[in-house]
Design a protein around this motif. Sequence first.
Motif, short mmCIF file in Angstrom:
data_model
loop_
_atom_site.label_atom_id
_atom_site.label_comp_id
_atom_site.label_asym_id
_atom_site.label_seq_id
_atom_site.Cartn_x
_atom_site.Cartn_y
_atom_site.Cartn_z
N CYS A 1 0.85 -1.20 0.00
CA CYS A 1 0.00 0.00 0.00
C CYS A 1 0.88 1.25 0.00
O CYS A 1 2.10 1.15 -0.04
CB CYS A 1 -0.92 0.00 1.22
N ALA B 1 1.78 3.09 2.27
CA ALA B 1 2.68 3.26 3.42
C ALA B 1 4.01 2.51 3.21
O ALA B 1 4.98 2.78 3.92
CB ALA B 1 2.00 2.76 4.70
N HIS C 1 0.10 -6.22 2.09
CA HIS C 1 -1.13 -6.67 2.77
C HIS C 1 -1.65 -7.91 2.08
O HIS C 1 -1.87 -7.90 0.87
CB HIS C 1 -2.22 -5.61 2.66
N CYS D 1 0.10 -2.05 9.88
CA CYS D 1 0.49 -1.04 8.89
C CYS D 1 -0.07 0.33 9.32
O CYS D 1 -1.19 0.43 9.81
CB CYS D 1 -0.05 -1.42 7.52
N CYS E 1 -1.19 2.53 7.51
CA CYS E 1 -2.26 3.01 6.62
C CYS E 1 -3.64 2.80 7.23
O CYS E 1 -4.62 3.35 6.75
CB CYS E 1 -2.18 2.30 5.27
N ARG F 1 -5.27 -0.12 7.42
CA ARG F 1 -5.89 -1.40 7.02
C ARG F 1 -5.37 -2.50 7.95
O ARG F 1 -4.19 -2.52 8.30
CB ARG F 1 -5.53 -1.74 5.57
ZN LIG Z 1 -0.90 -0.48 4.58
#
Ligand SMILES: [Zn+2]
Length: 442
Positions: free
Chosen positions: A255, A257, A262, A306, A308, A310
């Motif tokens: 992703c 980040a 993921h 993470c 982000c 998620r």
């Molecule tokens: Zn992420």
Amino acid sequence: MSIKIFKHLINPETIYNLLKLSDLDKSQYWSYEKLKSFQDKRLRYIIKYAYNNIPGHKSKFDQAGIKPADIKTQKDLYKIPVTTREELQENPDFINKKRVFKTLYTGGSTGTSLKYYDDIISAIIRLNVHKRGWEWNGYRYKKDKLAVVSSAQGAVKTNQTLFLCGDLTQDNLKINVEKLIEFKSPYIRGYVGSLYILAKYCLDNDIDIDFIKSVNPISENLYDYQREVMEKAFTGAKVFEEYCCNDGGACAWECEAHEGLHYFMERAIIESDENGEMIVTDLWNTAIPFIRYKNGDKVQFLDKKCSCGRESPLIKVKGRENDFLISPEGAVGATYLMNRGIGYKYLSKNGKKEGVFKSGINSVQYIQKPGFVIDINIVKNPWCIDEEIMDFRKILETEVLRGMIININFVDEIPKSEKGKRQFIINEDKELLKQYRDKTRI
Ligand SMILES: [Zn+2]
């Protein structure tokens, strides 16, 4: 709509599943617990389906003394024996003909190829997870311009897609880079080795590429030095790694980040055994159910969340470890080699598909020795004829390994490395590899 698709759609279960698919955009933000309970629900369905419809799986269950009711959640998965690629190879006991929608073949990056199938739902899921993964790096399917290096994977032939193909020798690289500069696509995708060779060519020749926003390396292990070369060559670009093994449905994307990949829990359950070997259960495919399938890759679950937001776990995949060969003319990536000789080839006449040719070469391995010598290990299929081997050698000698000494050895099986992997390309000329890498000014 073709009759084939229509036949699948009239199944009420199919319609239910199709409706659910529109939720993929939302489900990326589901909590880990919610994703897990979604997986468990699909798992119970697929296990029951496989037991009742696929003789190969039923007999594995019977031999292990278990019934579908014994598998309530993924915690029970350990009870089911593992399935291997060899077991599924051309084995009608595991194929559910009435659900076959699309025939697929694994890429040759492992040196062998598996013929497998999608039903209509797993085909749609396959496309949709890719679309979501690509959107993470900014690319909108069929909307944005995309350059694809030596791989047709996931690409659709539209005027928005540029195919950069060929053997990536120095002459060919020049043409490919010129095409790329003319096309100016913000997105580029390809096998790791091929992207690396292309990026390195730009760096070594002071070619400034500043229009690429994101680089999407697939199918082989990505090393930090390769990521560095790609980001340096394509000024301003970020690398977004992708892992996808469609036989079994394991897939993962990096992703924004950039803290790992993921794992896409909506498509499959990924487990890691005590040796770090990946075991995957496809939650959708009823045409050839992959249940606790060992796909040959290694996986490590990263012990962090993470940034982000998620919650699907971050993983690191150690998959296809490939070196690349270096001929007197330059580097040769795995992609070109894996499209030669092994696996299946569609035959066509006057633009019409006429059938499939199945190569007499079962698997192949390239080992480069000092002095531009290539030892090629070949496992033959029973129907392999001398002419095919001669053609194979001729293509290599004239197209891609020009100026190299080629030795072909026939073996019963490709030898495993110390780590137990069967590596497709091994370059033992460490001095030559070092010279090639050091040429880059980073
Ligand atoms: Zn992420």
